[in-house]
Design a protein around this motif. Structure first.
Motif, PDB file in Angstrom:
ATOM      1  N   ARG A 144     -78.240  -1.915  -6.755  1.00 47.35           N
ATOM      2  CA  ARG A 144     -78.797  -1.066  -5.702  1.00 47.35           C
ATOM      3  C   ARG A 144     -78.812  -1.786  -4.355  1.00 47.35           C
ATOM      4  NH1 ARG A 144     -83.105  -2.717  -8.652  1.00 47.35           N
ATOM      5  NH2 ARG A 144     -84.738  -3.791  -7.509  1.00 47.35           N
ATOM      6  N   GLU A 145     -78.750  -3.133  -4.376  1.00 47.80           N
ATOM      7  CA  GLU A 145     -78.737  -3.901  -3.136  1.00 47.80           C
ATOM      8  C   GLU A 145     -77.327  -4.240  -2.670  1.00 47.80           C
ATOM      9  OE1 GLU A 145     -81.359  -7.258  -3.121  1.00 47.80           O
ATOM     10  OE2 GLU A 145     -83.007  -6.066  -3.948  1.00 47.80           O
ATOM     11  N   LEU A 146     -76.439  -4.489  -3.603  1.00 45.36           N
ATOM     12  CA  LEU A 146     -75.045  -4.793  -3.280  1.00 45.36           C
ATOM     13  C   LEU A 146     -74.175  -4.068  -4.298  1.00 45.36           C
ATOM     14  CD1 LEU A 146     -73.170  -6.443  -1.421  1.00 45.36           C
ATOM     15  CD2 LEU A 146     -73.288  -8.295  -3.077  1.00 45.36           C
ATOM     16  N   GLY A 147     -73.514  -3.020  -3.865  1.00 43.36           N
ATOM     17  CA  GLY A 147     -72.709  -2.198  -4.762  1.00 43.36           C
ATOM     18  C   GLY A 147     -71.529  -2.965  -5.338  1.00 43.36           C
ATOM     19  N   ILE A 148     -71.079  -2.505  -6.481  1.00 39.68           N
ATOM     20  CA  ILE A 148     -69.981  -3.193  -7.178  1.00 39.68           C
ATOM     21  C   ILE A 148     -68.705  -3.211  -6.337  1.00 39.68           C
ATOM     22  CG2 ILE A 148     -69.053  -1.239  -8.500  1.00 39.68           C
ATOM     23  CD1 ILE A 148     -69.749  -4.777  -9.840  1.00 39.68           C
ATOM     24  N   GLN A 180     -64.818  -6.549  -3.386  1.00 39.83           N
ATOM     25  CA  GLN A 180     -64.191  -6.874  -2.110  1.00 39.83           C
ATOM     26  C   GLN A 180     -64.441  -8.336  -1.738  1.00 39.83           C
ATOM     27  OE1 GLN A 180     -65.421  -4.265   1.080  1.00 39.83           O
ATOM     28  NE2 GLN A 180     -63.318  -4.179   1.808  1.00 39.83           N
ATOM     29  N   LEU A 181     -65.660  -8.807  -1.933  1.00 42.51           N
ATOM     30  CA  LEU A 181     -65.997 -10.194  -1.643  1.00 42.51           C
ATOM     31  C   LEU A 181     -65.169 -11.155  -2.501  1.00 42.51           C
ATOM     32  CD1 LEU A 181     -67.825 -12.340  -0.282  1.00 42.51           C
ATOM     33  CD2 LEU A 181     -69.442 -11.962  -2.160  1.00 42.51           C
ATOM     34  N   LEU A 182     -65.056 -10.855  -3.788  1.00 44.43           N
ATOM     35  CA  LEU A 182     -64.300 -11.728  -4.697  1.00 44.43           C
ATOM     36  C   LEU A 182     -62.813 -11.721  -4.362  1.00 44.43           C
ATOM     37  CD1 LEU A 182     -66.148 -10.874  -8.031  1.00 44.43           C
ATOM     38  CD2 LEU A 182     -66.486 -12.862  -6.531  1.00 44.43           C
ATOM     39  N   PHE A 194     -63.030   1.534 -12.677  1.00 45.72           N
ATOM     40  CA  PHE A 194     -63.505   2.808 -12.138  1.00 45.72           C
ATOM     41  C   PHE A 194     -64.825   3.216 -12.775  1.00 45.72           C
ATOM     42  CE2 PHE A 194     -58.744   3.716 -11.446  1.00 45.72           C
ATOM     43  CZ  PHE A 194     -58.740   2.914 -10.310  1.00 45.72           C
ATOM     44  N   GLU A 195     -65.008   2.896 -14.050  1.00 49.53           N
ATOM     45  CA  GLU A 195     -66.296   3.181 -14.674  1.00 49.53           C
ATOM     46  C   GLU A 195     -67.398   2.339 -14.031  1.00 49.53           C
ATOM     47  OE1 GLU A 195     -68.792   3.140 -18.785  1.00 49.53           O
ATOM     48  OE2 GLU A 195     -66.675   3.665 -18.839  1.00 49.53           O
ATOM     49  N   LEU A 196     -67.133   1.049 -13.846  1.00 49.16           N
ATOM     50  CA  LEU A 196     -68.136   0.182 -13.225  1.00 49.16           C
ATOM     51  C   LEU A 196     -68.489   0.649 -11.815  1.00 49.16           C
ATOM     52  CD1 LEU A 196     -66.966  -3.372 -14.383  1.00 49.16           C
ATOM     53  CD2 LEU A 196     -68.848  -2.002 -15.298  1.00 49.16           C
ATOM     54  N   PHE A 232     -75.567  -7.457 -11.535  1.00 46.80           N
ATOM     55  CA  PHE A 232     -74.274  -8.137 -11.629  1.00 46.80           C
ATOM     56  C   PHE A 232     -74.482  -9.634 -11.453  1.00 46.80           C
ATOM     57  CE2 PHE A 232     -74.768  -7.641  -7.093  1.00 46.80           C
ATOM     58  CZ  PHE A 232     -74.293  -8.838  -6.591  1.00 46.80           C
ATOM     59  N   SER A 233     -73.582 -10.397 -12.047  1.00 43.30           N
ATOM     60  CA  SER A 233     -73.558 -11.846 -11.823  1.00 43.30           C
ATOM     61  C   SER A 233     -72.114 -12.309 -11.912  1.00 43.30           C
ATOM     62  CB  SER A 233     -74.436 -12.584 -12.831  1.00 43.30           C
ATOM     63  OG  SER A 233     -73.923 -12.447 -14.124  1.00 43.30           O
ATOM     64  N   PHE A 234     -71.746 -13.132 -10.973  1.00 44.46           N
ATOM     65  CA  PHE A 234     -70.406 -13.714 -10.961  1.00 44.46           C
ATOM     66  C   PHE A 234     -70.542 -15.207 -11.123  1.00 44.46           C
ATOM     67  CE2 PHE A 234     -66.873 -15.861  -8.812  1.00 44.46           C
ATOM     68  CZ  PHE A 234     -65.817 -15.325  -9.519  1.00 44.46           C
ATOM     69  N   GLU A 235     -69.825 -15.743 -12.088  1.00 40.12           N
ATOM     70  CA  GLU A 235     -69.821 -17.177 -12.334  1.00 40.12           C
ATOM     71  C   GLU A 235     -68.430 -17.703 -12.016  1.00 40.12           C
ATOM     72  OE1 GLU A 235     -70.059 -20.242 -16.101  1.00 40.12           O
ATOM     73  OE2 GLU A 235     -71.044 -18.296 -16.288  1.00 40.12           O
ATOM     74  N   GLU A 236     -68.362 -18.503 -10.984  1.00 40.29           N
ATOM     75  CA  GLU A 236     -67.080 -19.092 -10.610  1.00 40.29           C
ATOM     76  C   GLU A 236     -66.710 -20.137 -11.649  1.00 40.29           C
ATOM     77  OE1 GLU A 236     -64.864 -20.624  -6.571  1.00 40.29           O
ATOM     78  OE2 GLU A 236     -67.038 -20.597  -6.634  1.00 40.29           O
TER      79      GLU A 236
END
Length: 171
Positions: free
Chosen positions: A8-12, A17-19, A125-127, A135-139
């Protein structure tokens, strides 16, 4: 760099786009308590190489079977060949079922790539339709994403975002 937060704070869409712009390599997990589901997307230098939603996980060989691109007999022959493949002392694994289907001439590599792209698109598209969750991104270093890095396909994140936006407009 670890990135995480509520959708809700940062959409998927923004996370993708950031990644993409940062050309990140690693694993994005998106979890939804409301849906009781989780999605995983693997990025390699900003490109998507693997995507799966837990509730709809389907190995590519079964997707090829459902799409009518291989027969049950083709699949059984590949499985039998894999079961009889000798393992070596240096830890080599038996060949992948999809590789055996290609070797046996049951399916062309281009068709496998097409099916994989459809699977990735479907997950992404589902996400994009999820409005709640976390969400969490692990580099990770390229060698740490192992077999996922040896992907058969690398899908442009930008093209996924553009197609996703087009589909959302249609909805």
């Amino acid at each position: 760099m670890a990135i995480e937060g509520p959708l809700r704070e940062l959409g998927i869409h923004d996370v993708f786009q950031l990644l993409d712009l940062s050309r990140k390599t690693g694993v994005l997990r998106v979890a939804s308590e409301l849906r009781d589901d989780e999605g995983i997307v693997v990025f390699d230098a900003g490109k998507v190489v693997f995507a799966e939603v837990r509730s709809k996980a389907l190995p590519v060989e079964l997707a090829l079977l459902q799409a009518g691109k291989v027969s049950q007999g083709d699949l059984e022959a590949a499985r039998a060949k894999r079961a009889h493949h000798p393992t070596t002392n240096n830890g080599d694994k038996a060949p992948d079922i999809v590789d055996l289907l290609i070797q046996n001439g049951a399916v062309r590599p281009k068709e496998v790539e097409r099916q994989l792209r459809l699977q990735i698109e479907s997950v992404v598209f589902e996400l994009m339709s999820w409005r709640e969750g976390f969400f969490s991104f692990e580099e990770r270093a390229p060698e740490d994403i192992g077999s996922m890095r040896e992907a058969r396909i690398r899908v442009s994140t930008e093209s996924l975002l553009m197609e996703g936006a087009r589909r959302i407009d249609e909805w």
